[in-house]
Design a protein around this motif. Structure first.
Motif, PDB file in Angstrom:
ATOM      1  N   GLY A 182       0.832  -1.185   0.000  1.00 58.83           N
ATOM      2  CA  GLY A 182       0.000   0.000   0.000  1.00 58.83           C
ATOM      3  C   GLY A 182       0.871   1.241   0.000  1.00 58.83           C
ATOM      4  N   LYS A 183       0.241   2.390   0.187  1.00 59.32           N
ATOM      5  CA  LYS A 183       0.990   3.652   0.097  1.00 59.32           C
ATOM      6  C   LYS A 183       1.489   4.149   1.445  1.00 59.32           C
ATOM      7  CE  LYS A 183      -3.322   6.332   0.090  1.00 59.32           C
ATOM      8  NZ  LYS A 183      -4.172   7.253  -0.709  1.00 59.32           N
ATOM      9  N   GLY A 184       1.116   3.453   2.528  1.00 61.73           N
ATOM     10  CA  GLY A 184       1.470   3.934   3.855  1.00 61.73           C
ATOM     11  C   GLY A 184       2.534   3.094   4.531  1.00 61.73           C
ATOM     12  N   ASN A 185       2.490   3.094   5.861  1.00 58.05           N
ATOM     13  CA  ASN A 185       3.558   2.441   6.620  1.00 58.05           C
ATOM     14  C   ASN A 185       3.534   0.924   6.508  1.00 58.05           C
ATOM     15  OD1 ASN A 185       4.369   4.968   7.327  1.00 58.05           O
ATOM     16  ND2 ASN A 185       3.618   4.876   9.428  1.00 58.05           N
ATOM     17  N   GLY A 224      19.727 -13.117  -1.138  1.00 55.80           N
ATOM     18  CA  GLY A 224      19.609 -13.906  -2.356  1.00 55.80           C
ATOM     19  C   GLY A 224      18.212 -14.090  -2.910  1.00 55.80           C
ATOM     20  N   TRP A 225      17.215 -13.513  -2.273  1.00 54.16           N
ATOM     21  CA  TRP A 225      15.857 -13.618  -2.784  1.00 54.16           C
ATOM     22  C   TRP A 225      15.656 -12.683  -3.976  1.00 54.16           C
ATOM     23  CZ3 TRP A 225      11.460 -16.337  -0.916  1.00 54.16           C
ATOM     24  CH2 TRP A 225      11.719 -17.173   0.172  1.00 54.16           C
ATOM     25  N   ARG A 226      14.812 -13.103  -4.914  1.00 54.02           N
ATOM     26  CA  ARG A 226      14.334 -12.213  -5.972  1.00 54.02           C
ATOM     27  C   ARG A 226      13.044 -11.576  -5.478  1.00 54.02           C
ATOM     28  NH1 ARG A 226      16.828 -12.316 -10.616  1.00 54.02           N
ATOM     29  NH2 ARG A 226      15.038 -11.374 -11.669  1.00 54.02           N
ATOM     30  N   ALA A 227      12.958 -10.268  -5.571  1.00 58.11           N
ATOM     31  CA  ALA A 227      11.828  -9.532  -4.999  1.00 58.11           C
ATOM     32  C   ALA A 227      11.100  -8.751  -6.077  1.00 58.11           C
ATOM     33  CB  ALA A 227      12.325  -8.587  -3.905  1.00 58.11           C
ATOM     34  N   ASP A 228       9.846  -9.113  -6.307  1.00 63.80           N
ATOM     35  CA  ASP A 228       8.957  -8.324  -7.148  1.00 63.80           C
ATOM     36  C   ASP A 228       8.099  -7.462  -6.239  1.00 63.80           C
ATOM     37  OD1 ASP A 228       9.966  -9.581  -9.365  1.00 63.80           O
ATOM     38  OD2 ASP A 228       8.128 -10.664  -9.880  1.00 63.80           O
ATOM     39  N   ILE A 229       7.921  -6.210  -6.626  1.00 59.43           N
ATOM     40  CA  ILE A 229       7.166  -5.262  -5.797  1.00 59.43           C
ATOM     41  C   ILE A 229       6.041  -4.672  -6.629  1.00 59.43           C
ATOM     42  CG2 ILE A 229       7.287  -3.093  -4.524  1.00 59.43           C
ATOM     43  CD1 ILE A 229      10.327  -3.909  -4.097  1.00 59.43           C
ATOM     44  N   PHE A 230       4.832  -4.753  -6.079  1.00 55.95           N
ATOM     45  CA  PHE A 230       3.660  -4.201  -6.756  1.00 55.95           C
ATOM     46  C   PHE A 230       2.986  -3.209  -5.821  1.00 55.95           C
ATOM     47  CE2 PHE A 230      -0.939  -4.310  -7.700  1.00 55.95           C
ATOM     48  CZ  PHE A 230      -0.895  -3.860  -9.019  1.00 55.95           C
ATOM     49  N   PHE A 231       2.729  -2.009  -6.344  1.00 56.80           N
ATOM     50  CA  PHE A 231       2.056  -0.981  -5.540  1.00 56.80           C
ATOM     51  C   PHE A 231       0.558  -1.051  -5.825  1.00 56.80           C
ATOM     52  CE2 PHE A 231       6.412   0.687  -5.842  1.00 56.80           C
ATOM     53  CZ  PHE A 231       6.674   0.774  -4.486  1.00 56.80           C
ATOM     54  N   ALA A 232      -0.193  -1.446  -4.802  1.00 51.91           N
ATOM     55  CA  ALA A 232      -1.611  -1.733  -4.971  1.00 51.91           C
ATOM     56  C   ALA A 232      -2.492  -0.490  -4.963  1.00 51.91           C
ATOM     57  CB  ALA A 232      -2.073  -2.674  -3.858  1.00 51.91           C
ATOM     58  N   ALA A 233      -1.995   0.591  -4.390  1.00 53.63           N
ATOM     59  CA  ALA A 233      -2.822   1.789  -4.205  1.00 53.63           C
ATOM     60  C   ALA A 233      -2.206   3.009  -4.878  1.00 53.63           C
ATOM     61  CB  ALA A 233      -3.045   2.040  -2.721  1.00 53.63           C
ATOM     62  N   GLY A 234      -1.467   2.788  -5.949  1.00 49.91           N
ATOM     63  CA  GLY A 234      -0.850   3.898  -6.668  1.00 49.91           C
ATOM     64  C   GLY A 234       0.582   4.133  -6.242  1.00 49.91           C
ATOM     65  N   GLU A 235       1.267   4.961  -7.001  1.00 47.59           N
ATOM     66  CA  GLU A 235       2.704   5.170  -6.832  1.00 47.59           C
ATOM     67  C   GLU A 235       3.050   6.273  -5.840  1.00 47.59           C
ATOM     68  OE1 GLU A 235       5.311   3.608  -8.483  1.00 47.59           O
ATOM     69  OE2 GLU A 235       3.948   2.181  -9.419  1.00 47.59           O
ATOM     70  N   LYS A 236       2.048   7.035  -5.382  1.00 52.59           N
ATOM     71  CA  LYS A 236       2.319   8.106  -4.427  1.00 52.59           C
ATOM     72  C   LYS A 236       2.316   7.518  -3.020  1.00 52.59           C
ATOM     73  CE  LYS A 236       1.085  12.818  -3.146  1.00 52.59           C
ATOM     74  NZ  LYS A 236       0.178  13.965  -3.392  1.00 52.59           N
ATOM     75  N   LEU A 237       3.491   7.455  -2.414  1.00 54.59           N
ATOM     76  CA  LEU A 237       3.651   6.786  -1.132  1.00 54.59           C
ATOM     77  C   LEU A 237       3.849   7.791   0.003  1.00 54.59           C
ATOM     78  CD1 LEU A 237       6.189   4.001  -2.211  1.00 54.59           C
ATOM     79  CD2 LEU A 237       3.696   3.989  -2.413  1.00 54.59           C
ATOM     80  N   SER A 238       3.674   7.322   1.216  1.00 55.27           N
ATOM     81  CA  SER A 238       4.014   8.146   2.371  1.00 55.27           C
ATOM     82  C   SER A 238       5.509   8.436   2.360  1.00 55.27           C
ATOM     83  CB  SER A 238       3.644   7.426   3.670  1.00 55.27           C
ATOM     84  OG  SER A 238       4.511   6.321   3.886  1.00 55.27           O
ATOM     85  N   GLU A 239       5.918   9.416   3.114  1.00 57.82           N
ATOM     86  CA  GLU A 239       7.330   9.821   3.113  1.00 57.82           C
ATOM     87  C   GLU A 239       8.246   8.666   3.505  1.00 57.82           C
ATOM     88  OE1 GLU A 239      10.251  13.157   5.243  1.00 57.82           O
ATOM     89  OE2 GLU A 239       8.075  13.258   5.507  1.00 57.82           O
ATOM     90  N   LEU A 240       7.888   7.935   4.550  1.00 56.74           N
ATOM     91  CA  LEU A 240       8.742   6.839   5.001  1.00 56.74           C
ATOM     92  C   LEU A 240       8.741   5.680   4.009  1.00 56.74           C
ATOM     93  CD1 LEU A 240       8.010   6.657   8.833  1.00 56.74           C
ATOM     94  CD2 LEU A 240      10.037   7.569   7.693  1.00 56.74           C
ATOM     95  N   ALA A 241       7.576   5.368   3.446  1.00 56.84           N
ATOM     96  CA  ALA A 241       7.531   4.302   2.441  1.00 56.84           C
ATOM     97  C   ALA A 241       8.354   4.690   1.217  1.00 56.84           C
ATOM     98  CB  ALA A 241       6.082   4.002   2.063  1.00 56.84           C
ATOM     99  N   GLU A 242       8.257   5.939   0.807  1.00 64.33           N
ATOM    100  CA  GLU A 242       9.024   6.398  -0.354  1.00 64.33           C
ATOM    101  C   GLU A 242      10.525   6.301  -0.094  1.00 64.33           C
ATOM    102  OE1 GLU A 242      10.202   7.572  -3.962  1.00 64.33           O
ATOM    103  OE2 GLU A 242       8.114   7.140  -3.408  1.00 64.33           O
TER     104      GLU A 242
END
Length: 208
Positions: free
Chosen positions: A53-56, A72-90
């Motif tokens: 999500g976009k928050g903490n 060693g993990w491969r990490a895919d990241i999907f933003f479920a609530a849009g690309e505008k994140l909270s300051e800490l998440a960003e």
């Protein structure tokens, strides 16, 4: 067994920050503790999807992604609530930029990747911040995640489960394992919540 409502949890976070453990450190502590426990359970690196999500709650998942990538993990990241994140998440998104094995997945790519299967799918969309009915797009996403193969983890609470009442949207994410931070929440003790959370593990992140 400590149990905090959403409001009590926010109060304890504020008190921790006032004592010098800032919100950025709490996020790092949460992601680090969850990643460490998950990698103890699954010691062989695999493919992980972090749905943020976009928050903490999303920020916690991003910390997990960084720490698991380092092992060693491969990490895919999907933003479920849009690309505008909270300051800490960003800030934590920026720390992932350019890392080998980390990919930011667009909406058009997600279905194909889910069909290929993941070792782990982590739900970091809403956490304790959800109440009411899931937005249509998040409900649809949860249905897709629930159908997908992979060990499913949730951070604090599965998306769609109300922290305080324990009521759940019909399309709530169904976790095999839920990491709650500092204390259990009322929903973890409800009959419906117990089924949706799977195993619930409470992790210390520096909050009384």
């Amino acid at each position: 067994m400590k149990t905090y409502t959403a409001a009590q949890m926010r109060q304890h976070e504020q008190e921790a920050a006032a004592r010098g453990t800032g919100f950025a450190q709490l996020m790092e502590n949460a992601g680090r503790a969850a990643a460490a426990d998950l990698m103890r359970r699954l010691p062989a690196p695999g493919r992980a999807l972090f749905v943020c999500g976009k928050g903490n709650n999303g920020g916690d998942a991003l910390v997990m992604a960084r720490l698991m990538q380092a092992q060693g993990w491969r990490a895919d990241i999907f933003f479920a609530a849009g690309e505008k994140l909270s300051e800490l998440a960003e800030a934590n998104r920026q720390r992932l930029s350019g890392l080998s094995g980390v990919e930011f997945v667009g909406a058009g790519e997600l279905e194909g990747r889910l069909k290929n299967g993941y070792t782990v799918i982590t739900d970091g969309i809403f956490g304790t911040g959800f109440a009411g009915t899931l937005p249509a797009d998040i409900a649809s996403l949860c249905r897709r995640l629930n159908r997908a193969e992979g060990f499913k983890t949730a951070l604090d609470l599965p998306t769609g489960l109300d922290c305080d009442s324990g009521t759940a949207d019909p399309d709530t994410f169904r976790a095999d394992l839920t990491y709650t931070f500092a204390a259990y929440k009322p929903a973890h003790h409800s009959a419906e919540g117990g089924k949706l959370c799977g195993e619930t593990v409470c992790l210390d992140i520096g909050i009384d």
